[in-house]
Design a protein around this motif. Structure first.
Motif, PDB file in Angstrom:
ATOM      1  N   PHE A   9      17.624 123.545   1.876  1.00 39.01           N
ATOM      2  CA  PHE A   9      17.813 122.170   2.201  1.00 39.01           C
ATOM      3  C   PHE A   9      19.381 121.686   2.701  1.00 39.01           C
ATOM      4  O   PHE A   9      19.549 120.787   3.324  1.00 39.01           O
ATOM      5  N   HIS A  47      12.312 124.565   1.333  1.00 42.07           N
ATOM      6  CA  HIS A  47      12.972 123.806   0.371  1.00 42.07           C
ATOM      7  C   HIS A  47      14.048 124.843  -0.515  1.00 42.07           C
ATOM      8  O   HIS A  47      14.892 124.012  -1.174  1.00 42.07           O
ATOM      9  N   TRP A  74      14.224 110.828  -0.019  1.00 36.65           N
ATOM     10  CA  TRP A  74      14.452 110.973   1.404  1.00 36.65           C
ATOM     11  C   TRP A  74      15.461 109.880   1.759  1.00 36.65           C
ATOM     12  O   TRP A  74      16.216 110.134   2.852  1.00 36.65           O
ATOM     13  N   TYR A  83      18.918 110.790   1.056  1.00 40.74           N
ATOM     14  CA  TYR A  83      19.312 112.261   1.989  1.00 40.74           C
ATOM     15  C   TYR A  83      19.851 111.271   3.296  1.00 40.74           C
ATOM     16  O   TYR A  83      20.799 111.790   3.823  1.00 40.74           O
ATOM     17  N   PHE A 135       9.646 111.135  -3.765  1.00 37.89           N
ATOM     18  CA  PHE A 135      10.087 111.793  -2.225  1.00 37.89           C
ATOM     19  C   PHE A 135      10.618 110.809  -1.785  1.00 37.89           C
ATOM     20  O   PHE A 135      11.809 111.075  -0.961  1.00 37.89           O
ATOM     21  N   ASN A 142      18.536 117.558  -4.633  1.00 42.42           N
ATOM     22  CA  ASN A 142      18.540 118.887  -4.154  1.00 42.42           C
ATOM     23  C   ASN A 142      20.057 119.140  -3.563  1.00 42.42           C
ATOM     24  O   ASN A 142      20.466 120.347  -3.735  1.00 42.42           O
ATOM     25  N   THR A 159       6.500 119.818  -0.973  1.00 41.04           N
ATOM     26  CA  THR A 159       6.710 120.421  -2.138  1.00 41.04           C
ATOM     27  C   THR A 159       6.345 119.412  -3.307  1.00 41.04           C
ATOM     28  O   THR A 159       6.013 119.819  -4.452  1.00 41.04           O
ATOM     29  N   GLY A 204      12.948 118.870  -5.530  1.00 39.55           N
ATOM     30  CA  GLY A 204      12.218 118.473  -4.430  1.00 39.55           C
ATOM     31  C   GLY A 204      12.811 117.232  -3.959  1.00 39.55           C
ATOM     32  O   GLY A 204      12.645 117.159  -2.556  1.00 39.55           O
ATOM     33  N   ALA A 205      13.382 116.152  -4.603  1.00 39.58           N
ATOM     34  CA  ALA A 205      13.883 115.086  -4.014  1.00 39.58           C
ATOM     35  C   ALA A 205      15.177 115.477  -3.241  1.00 39.58           C
ATOM     36  O   ALA A 205      16.061 116.253  -3.798  1.00 39.58           O
ATOM     37  N   LEU A 206      15.271 115.197  -2.037  1.00 35.35           N
ATOM     38  CA  LEU A 206      16.225 115.574  -1.100  1.00 35.35           C
ATOM     39  C   LEU A 206      17.571 115.328  -1.568  1.00 35.35           C
ATOM     40  O   LEU A 206      18.357 116.368  -1.763  1.00 35.35           O
ATOM     41  N   SER A 263      10.198 118.765   2.002  1.00 35.88           N
ATOM     42  CA  SER A 263      10.224 117.870   0.718  1.00 35.88           C
ATOM     43  C   SER A 263       9.010 117.236   0.424  1.00 35.88           C
ATOM     44  O   SER A 263       8.460 117.445  -0.827  1.00 35.88           O
ATOM     45  N   MET A 310      13.360 118.774   7.117  1.00 39.93           N
ATOM     46  CA  MET A 310      13.536 118.052   5.552  1.00 39.93           C
ATOM     47  C   MET A 310      12.584 117.106   5.265  1.00 39.93           C
ATOM     48  O   MET A 310      12.030 117.461   4.102  1.00 39.93           O
TER      49      MET A 310
END
Lengths: 216, 547
Positions: free
Chosen positions: B311, B308, A78, A81, A74, B382, B327, B377-379, B324, B320
């Motif tokens: 995104f 999700h 993140w 992103y 995660f 995704n 998820t 799930g990893a932004l 995430s 976000m």
């Protein structure tokens, strides 16, 4: 087929491949235990089962270990992103208009183009809007996409790292010719780009000012 | 068990019970949960095969970059119909409506569900919705071409028959809600004496969790689809920006149901897996409580992760981050189930029979579905793979590799109980092998294509993707061959299969104490439950020595 180039492709690929790697290991583990149990405890080899109702320590372990791994995934996703959405202040704004089924581009001085010409190494801020239905602006080589809506502006950014051409695809279904809604990002060295930009400005009688200055 | 064998001679099974209605009416007006289960099975299989044919044709189409078979508009209606039928008329109802109806009352020692007439009404709604969906294809205007997601504004603008398709999904939603309501009530009110919550079979736990999602989440899709109809008919601006609406609002409301729907789809199949493994390993399930609670955890967390799917719409960073994170959390209970299932094989006495083979395919394929879910799930990942073939591959691993194979497992496991006959096991094993191999050859290329940048819902594609498309299409041929053998084998066994005993697998849950097929009212006398559902202690060495 997988060539990537942008500030993000390396980090997205690394994140992806590390999750693939961990997943493959766990899957192999599951498979190995499964196959070993099936062989070792087949009815022929093991006519009498043992009724083990569970094991709290094991349950805690296989809850906690995935939890730690997942939180790691995660976090990496993140961070990646945030890099994709933190737009440099000096990025050159380009307005992109989507319509069924084509993309068009407008530069800061009002010059319009039907291909996205950009100077290499220059951050570009892409402002997206649609005149009809939803679309999605997708550049596979850059590992980025952003949905395009008729009622709001969405934003993304990128910077090319070499002189080359990249595909732009539409990734949100938009009707009959959705799959033909391809276009190109053409990354040029700055001299060639300014040459094109100047000529286009004169042809369309727009005031020319080097884009390079904007991104200083 | 000995008593039920005697009773089998005394009392006719539910197919042969004399009722006041004859022939077809004794079926379509029945309130017997078993007949309703069989009705669902027959009708759902018709829809399933229709959608398989559409999928097969789509794969043929993808043999060439410029398309090999049909026009773009036809292809667009193909993937729309394939999606609508597979989601609303196959994967959502298949396990709860068929096996839930047939076996839930049997497994808790009840004579029927709590609301038998409501149960029949649910089937009629299902049929009405299904027929409406199929009719919309042939009405002037042509089949809907929006994708099964009906995204606005395209679904407002297209001239195809969107309204009948939306109405069909709306009606099917009601069928789902009422079935859920019926099961919740049945589980609360009709368990046999002694069957406490933690003596319930895990299939019942899974059905219970599923039913709550059906009741709580389905109304959201109902109202959303209705609003699209109102918008199309009367021009009320809710989602369409030209009328002042917001298309992103539609996506939120759509996925608020359609993500929980994923768990409506997978939970019952997980319940099937939890039933089958102990029977063929001849031992109790590992971690009963953890599997039971994980179903509830999935139902709860699964309701909080819908965005999700969105995104790339340009949500706030907070949105976000939260979606995430949740998820990743929702995948923990699924992981727990997988580990407990594998651990249930430990020190068992395993008979690798047909239902267990399908369960093994389920575990591996569902795991791949889960792992690709982590990638989604990893932004940052995704953003790249959403709306590509990667997503299509991912959800086929969950829906088909998981629930589809869970359905095949359930069908082969409960077939002797439902029909009183046994299919040809050799043919069933060949069918399992071909469908498993074909499935993976079909969908692994999807994952690779998606990462390479092949968007979904594309009639035409770039030439560099052709090799993988061809591989996938060849996989679809192997898969379809496997499915063909499977269903022909099962169909032939209805007539020619060897008669089977009440308990051919040696199961310990209550449905196996009734004759095969069971009589109209299931149990002559309602059983009193004194032990857990998976008590196989009689096979242990100590028990054998005493005997």
């Amino acid at each position: 087929m997988f060539e990537g180039t942008s500030p993000f492709s390396d980090s997205v690929d690394a994140t992806f491949l590390s999750i693939v790697g961990i997943s493959a290991l766990v899957l192999l583990g599951i498979l190995a235990f499964m196959i070993y149990f099936l062989v070792r405890y087949s009815r022929k080899r093991n006519p009498h089962p043992e009724n083990i109702e569970g094991n709290v320590a094991l349950e805690v372990a296989w809850t906690a270990i995935p939890l730690v791994l997942f939180m790691g995934m995660f976090y990496v996703g993140w961070k990646g992103y945030l890099d994709e959405t933190t737009i440099p202040d000096n990025a050159v704004p380009i307005k992109v208009t989507a319509q069924m089924w084509a993309w068009s581009f407008e530069y800061p001085n009002g010059v319009r183009a039907d291909t996205l010409y950009v100077p290499v190494h220059t951050p570009m801020k892409i402002l997206l809007h649609s005149v009809d239905v939803n679309h999605s602006f997708f550049i596979p080589s850059f590992r980025i996409k952003r949905d395009v809506f008729p009622n709001r502006e969405t934003v993304m950014w990128f910077k090319t790292t070499e002189v080359a051409e990249y595909d732009i695809a539409c990734a949100e279904y938009c009707g009959l010719r959705h799959s033909y809604m391809y276009n190109k990002v053409v990354s040029m060295d700055s001299v060639r780009f300014e040459g094109w930009y100047k000529k286009a400005s004169i042809d369309q009688s727009k005031p020319y000012r080097a884009l390079g200055d904007l991104s200083q | 068990m000995a008593t039920s064998v005697v009773l089998a001679g005394a009392e006719p099974d539910f197919y042969h019970t004399v009722t006041k209605r004859k022939g077809i009416l004794s079926w379509i007006l029945t309130t017997d949960h078993k007949r309703i289960g069989i009705l669902y099975l027959g009708t759902i299989l018709v829809f399933f095969h229709a959608a398989v044919v559409l999928g097969f044709l789509m794969r043929l189409e993808m043999l060439k970059p410029e398309g090999a078979l049909v026009e773009p508009q036809t292809y667009n209606t193909f993937f729309t119909l394939h999606g609508i039928i597979m989601i609303f008329l196959f994967v959502i109802p298949i396990v709860p409506a068929v096996f839930g109806n047939f076996f839930l009352p049997l497994m808790i020692g009840a004579k029927d569900v709590f609301f038998p007439r409501l149960n029949l009404f649910s089937w009629w709604l299902f049929i009405a919705g299904g027929i409406l969906a199929l009719t919309s294809v042939f009405l002037p205007g042509g089949a809907a071409d929006t994708g099964w997601t009906f995204y606005v504004p395209y679904s407002i603008r297209t001239t195809t028959n969107v309204i009948p398709a939306l109405l069909a999904a709306f009606i099917l939603g009601f069928s789902s809600i009422l079935t859920g309501l019926n099961f919740i009530t049945t589980i609360h009110r009709m368990r046999a004496p002694g069957m406490t919550w933690f003596k319930m079979p895990l299939f019942v736990w899974a059905s219970y969790a599923t039913s709550w999602i059906q009741v709580l989440a389905t109304p959201i899709i109902g109202i959303t689809l209705l609003l699209v109809i109102i918008e199309r008919l009367f021009g009320v601006g809710i989602f369409d920006p030209t009328l002042g609406g917001d298309p992103v609002l539609f996506q939120h409301m759509f996925w608020m149901y359609s993500h929980p729907a994923v768990y409506i789809i997978i939970l019952p199949a997980m319940g099937v897996v939890s039933e089958i493994i102990p029977v063929f390993a001849r031992r109790t399930i590992f971690g009963y409580n953890f599997i039971a609670y994980s179903s509830l955890a999935i139902a709860f967390f699964g309701s909080l992760v819908w965005a999700h799917h969105m995104f790339t719409v340009g949500m706030s960073d907070t949105g976000m981050f939260v979606f995430s994170l949740l998820t990743f959390l929702v995948s923990i209970p699924s992981a727990i189930k997988i580990f407990n299932w594998v651990a249930t094989l430990y020190k068992g006495s395993i008979d690798l029979d047909v239902p267990l083979l399908f369960v093994l395919s389920f575990i591996v394929q569902f795991s791949i579905g889960g792992f690709t879910g982590l990638m989604l799930g990893a932004l940052s990942v995704n953003i790249h793979v959403t709306d590509t073939y990667f997503v299509v591959g991912h959800f086929h691993y969950v829906m088909f590799g998981g629930t589809g194979f869970g359905f095949f497992a359930a069908l082969h496991y409960w077939y002797p109980k439902m029909f009183g006959r046994m299919y040809n096991k050799g043919a069933a094993k060949i069918a399992w092998l071909l469908s498993t191999i074909g499935f993976n050859i079909l969908y692994i290329p999807f994952l690779i294509l998606g990462y390479a940048g092949m968007p979904r819902r594309y009639y035409h594609y770039l030439p560099q993707f052709q090799t993988l498309h061809v591989v996938a299409t060849v996989g679809s041929w192997i898969l379809v061959l496997g499915l063909g053998i499977m269903f022909v084998n099962l169909f032939l066994a209805l007539r020619n299969g060897a008669k089977t005993s009440a308990n051919p697998w040696g199961g310990e849950t209550l449905e196996w104490t009734t004759p095969s097929p069971p009589p109209l009212e299931n149990f002559d006398e309602i059983p009193v439950v004194t032990k857990g559902p998976y008590d196989y202690s009689k096979y242990e060495k100590a028990a054998q020595e005493v005997a």
